[in-house]
Motif scaffolding. Sequence first.
Motif, short mmCIF file in Angstrom:
data_model
loop_
_atom_site.label_atom_id
_atom_site.label_comp_id
_atom_site.label_asym_id
_atom_site.label_seq_id
_atom_site.Cartn_x
_atom_site.Cartn_y
_atom_site.Cartn_z
N ARG A 165 9.37 28.31 47.79
CA ARG A 165 8.13 27.87 48.42
C ARG A 165 7.93 26.36 48.22
N GLY A 166 7.61 25.71 49.34
CA GLY A 166 7.36 24.27 49.28
C GLY A 166 8.63 23.44 49.30
N ARG A 167 9.82 24.07 49.45
CA ARG A 167 11.08 23.33 49.41
C ARG A 167 11.79 23.30 50.76
N SER A 168 11.13 23.76 51.81
CA SER A 168 11.78 23.75 53.13
C SER A 168 11.61 22.41 53.83
N HIS A 169 10.71 21.58 53.34
CA HIS A 169 10.53 20.23 53.89
C HIS A 169 10.46 19.27 52.70
N LEU A 170 11.53 18.51 52.53
CA LEU A 170 11.63 17.63 51.37
C LEU A 170 11.52 16.18 51.80
N ILE A 171 10.83 15.39 51.00
CA ILE A 171 10.73 13.94 51.22
C ILE A 171 11.31 13.26 50.00
N ALA A 172 12.26 12.37 50.23
CA ALA A 172 12.92 11.66 49.13
C ALA A 172 12.94 10.17 49.45
N GLN A 173 13.04 9.39 48.39
CA GLN A 173 13.17 7.95 48.53
C GLN A 173 14.66 7.58 48.53
N GLU A 174 15.00 6.61 49.34
CA GLU A 174 16.40 6.19 49.40
C GLU A 174 16.88 5.79 48.00
N GLY A 175 18.08 6.30 47.63
CA GLY A 175 18.62 6.02 46.31
C GLY A 175 18.34 7.12 45.30
N ASP A 176 17.42 8.05 45.62
CA ASP A 176 17.11 9.15 44.69
C ASP A 176 18.23 10.18 44.68
N THR A 177 18.13 11.09 43.70
CA THR A 177 18.96 12.30 43.69
C THR A 177 18.08 13.47 44.11
N VAL A 178 18.52 14.22 45.12
CA VAL A 178 17.69 15.28 45.67
C VAL A 178 18.49 16.59 45.67
N ASP A 179 17.81 17.68 45.30
CA ASP A 179 18.43 19.02 45.29
C ASP A 179 17.87 19.84 46.44
N LEU A 180 18.75 20.33 47.31
CA LEU A 180 18.38 21.29 48.35
C LEU A 180 18.77 22.67 47.82
N GLN A 181 17.79 23.61 47.81
CA GLN A 181 18.04 24.90 47.16
C GLN A 181 17.72 26.06 48.09
N CYS A 182 18.67 27.00 48.12
CA CYS A 182 18.46 28.28 48.79
C CYS A 182 18.65 29.38 47.74
N LEU A 183 17.65 30.27 47.62
CA LEU A 183 17.74 31.36 46.67
C LEU A 183 18.45 32.53 47.32
N VAL A 184 19.47 33.05 46.65
CA VAL A 184 20.21 34.18 47.20
C VAL A 184 20.18 35.31 46.19
N SER A 185 19.81 36.47 46.68
CA SER A 185 19.82 37.67 45.84
C SER A 185 20.81 38.65 46.45
N GLY A 186 21.06 39.72 45.75
CA GLY A 186 22.03 40.69 46.21
C GLY A 186 23.16 40.82 45.21
N LYS A 187 23.92 41.88 45.35
CA LYS A 187 25.03 42.12 44.45
C LYS A 187 26.18 42.73 45.25
N PRO A 188 27.31 42.05 45.24
CA PRO A 188 27.66 40.79 44.57
C PRO A 188 27.00 39.60 45.28
N LYS A 189 26.86 38.52 44.53
CA LYS A 189 26.21 37.33 45.07
C LYS A 189 27.25 36.50 45.83
N PRO A 190 27.04 36.25 47.11
CA PRO A 190 28.05 35.55 47.92
C PRO A 190 28.02 34.03 47.69
N ILE A 191 29.09 33.40 48.16
CA ILE A 191 29.15 31.93 48.20
C ILE A 191 28.20 31.44 49.30
N ILE A 192 27.52 30.34 49.03
CA ILE A 192 26.63 29.74 50.02
C ILE A 192 27.35 28.58 50.69
N LEU A 193 27.32 28.56 52.02
CA LEU A 193 27.93 27.49 52.81
C LEU A 193 26.83 26.57 53.34
#
Length: 935
Positions: free
Chosen positions: A449-477
Amino acid sequence: MGLVFGLLWLFTGVLRCVHGQGVYAPPSVRIVHSGQTCSVEEERYSERVYTIREGETLELQCLVTGHPRPQIRWTKTAGGASDRQGDSSLHSDTLKIETISRHQGGRYYCKADNGLGSPAIRSIRVDVYYLDDPVITVHQSVGESKEQFYFERTVFLRCVANSNPPVHYTWRRGREVLSQGSDSGVEIYEPFFTQGETKILKLKNLRPQDYADYTCISSVRNVCGIGDKSARFSLNNRTAPPSIKLLLDDPLVVNPGETITLVCVASGGDPPPTLSWVRPGGEELPRRSRVKGGTLTVPAITVDDGGAYSCVASNNVGNPAKKSSTILVRGLRKGRFWITPDPYHNDDNIQIGREVKISCQVEATPPEELQFSWLKNGRPLRSSERMVITHTDTEVSPGTTNLDIIDLKFTDFGTYTCVAALRNGGTPEISIDVNISSTTVPPVLTVPRGRSHLIAQEGDTVDLQCLVSGKPKPIILWSRVEESGSAAAAVLLMPDGSAQMESYDGVLRITNVSRDMSGTYRCQTSQYNGFNVKPREALIQLVVQFPPVVEPVYTEIRQALGRAFSLTCRLLRAHPARLLRYEWKLGTRLLTVGQFSDQKDDTNYHVRALNREGYGEYTCDITNEAGAGRCTFLVTGKAYAPEFYYDTYSALWQNRPRVYGFKLQWTQMEPNAVDRILAYRLGIRQMSQSRWWEQEIPMEGTIQKGELLTYNLTELVKPESYLVRLTPITRYGEGDATERIITYSGEFQCGFEDEALCLFSQDKTDEFDWTRHSAVTRDTKYTPNTGPSSDHTGSKQGFYMYIETSRPRLDGDKARLLSPTFNMNAKSSSSGPSYCFSFYYHMYGKHIGALNVFLRQKGQTVTDTSVWSLIGNQGDRWRQAKVNIQPTAAFQMVMEGVRGAGIEGDIAIDDVTIEEGKCKDPPPNSNLALIGRQR
């Protein structure tokens, strides 16, 4: 031809002259050569061709005039490999290529630019001559290539040699020179499509006398001193093309780390063939490999070393023989699995009573050795009615095995293991565990929640995150999404430069994020190592904010006191581009602030009358939420740098034995931009020392743009070179300095390239004048069979002086050309110093009269002494003359041309030189001096 150095007059004080734009002049340029060359030719006036032998040193010099001093750049077209020694251009007046190769031939351009008018460009084509060793190849008639060379067979001997210029071939049989028609059983010809590239000797219906030693001699007729080269072939009844065989299995299957040996032997061919190993597509052999004859050894072989290897045999008879073998290095790679729910029900979940399939995939080398086995909870599992195990065809790669569980029961829950191995071992097996239980569920992908629209400053380090559940847990592309409505374009790349990135924890980390990373990112599940269902995906919008980008970032403004001026800071781009503010300062003092309107993209600051407190650094900061962009203006009263004038005629002179003088000339760059220049500070030091001598040169009145200023430096010690620094001074203080080096040269040179003629002058007491001329400007009505077709360097653009002997000239008319006057110190020695006077002359035509040279000395009386004379036709070429002179007073050299009996009597001179010391290596015709004859 060349720059002018003088031994001329002494001036005192500062001299000033100005007219129109003063001495400012657009650039002119010409190319001269030095070093080793075969010839320089002209084609159609516009084409200069410089011929040089491969391996020699190419040295071309770009001679320029113009003020300010033009910047020089050498470039090359794509006539050959662009060696550009790292770059395709060279910023130097001299282009030097040592050990030149054939690929470095082509057209070279010299470009001179000083900002006035259009740049001056001249070119020269460099033709590199070479001759490689010839190669003889032998062929039979079509369909007979594998037979021996028996009687009544037609045989072709082809001779090929790479060369420039085209090669000339000669065939010999034994000592006999073969030519077309000399032997009815022999034909010599060039294939139509290879004119000049090869010469074929055809032996028709092979006869006993045709079994002999054949020699092919290739020649370029000794151009550039390139000698003939030859190749020899002995033809006999055993002559045959090569054949080979491989002493190894094909394919050869080996384990990683083993040492392999590939053996190739010649099974036929005369002469004995040479053997070599190659890989397809020109790929290099492994670095560790060793080749000895037909044996190739590769120690510690790796998977990357696998592939095809070819043995090639050649003896220049027929076509080369080639056989290949493939090396397969055992290995297993890229183990993957996926779970497929019951395909007959529209449900992605695993349910009791329904079917579920587990698939396992591995890449294997060799594929036919791949074998799979299955375990359940560590125990071997065999195929049954409810547990159906299948495998794909072994010839299909990658190999896949499937475990179909029919009518899933609770007792089927557990850990299933897929084991991949090679039948003959040699590499570790791969095991993949897959858990099937009530918790085995397909993936669910969400964005926090709140991570689908991110604002960052040039030069920052930013993390884009998708939560995946399930078993087995697949690779995210992760991938980027093109903006809707945009035209079809290249795929948007990820931060690492790829089209797609993998993540095992669902996080994409971007460090030092830049504005071009803004956009939409897609995360989606991979079908591998998870459920074989429709991929789940989600989108994240990344907005990268950056401070305003402005111009100018830095600029210097030169202003005089009391003047008005404006400063403008322009906004180029920013994000966000709203609520932009600006702030003007002088140093730390705030001048004004404000806010941008939507319609404006710049801000101005006006100074109505500059005072001393107004000098300094002005800054304009334009800010948004991400930061600020700054325009910086340095307002100064410093004068611009002086511009040294390099085209001074007779800049260097000497009037005493141990010292010399130099006429220093310059203009002032933009003299009206600042307050009046009051003086110049002159600094000078010997290049071999560190100590500076300084003095001020006062200036009266206002200096005009383009005005040429002159100051004479005296008491310079021979043969030292000096570094000269010139700094303008205004009431603001010192301005920008400029430096140049003064190099002593006891030499005067004149190539008559400029209309001033290096201060040569026409004698007023003779019958007619010498004429400055070049082949490019030659009148189409010129007299044939006399006079030169170019200057002495071979250039049709270059100038020279000549006497025109057409009407109304009469037999015996004289034209005299006087050099500048050179001052001498009569007390330096009883007989005076020695000088070498040299020049090039051209005396061609049946009516050539005479060329005389006199030494005119200006003592108490003026005397002319003949020092050199030549009469009559000397052929259509330039020759050089050198003569020693020993004046005892100020002197001039007098060049006298005498008209002969007719109009074919033009005489020309070029590149006159006076050099300290006696002549070295005088050419022929230099001993024709008539000493002691005065007139």
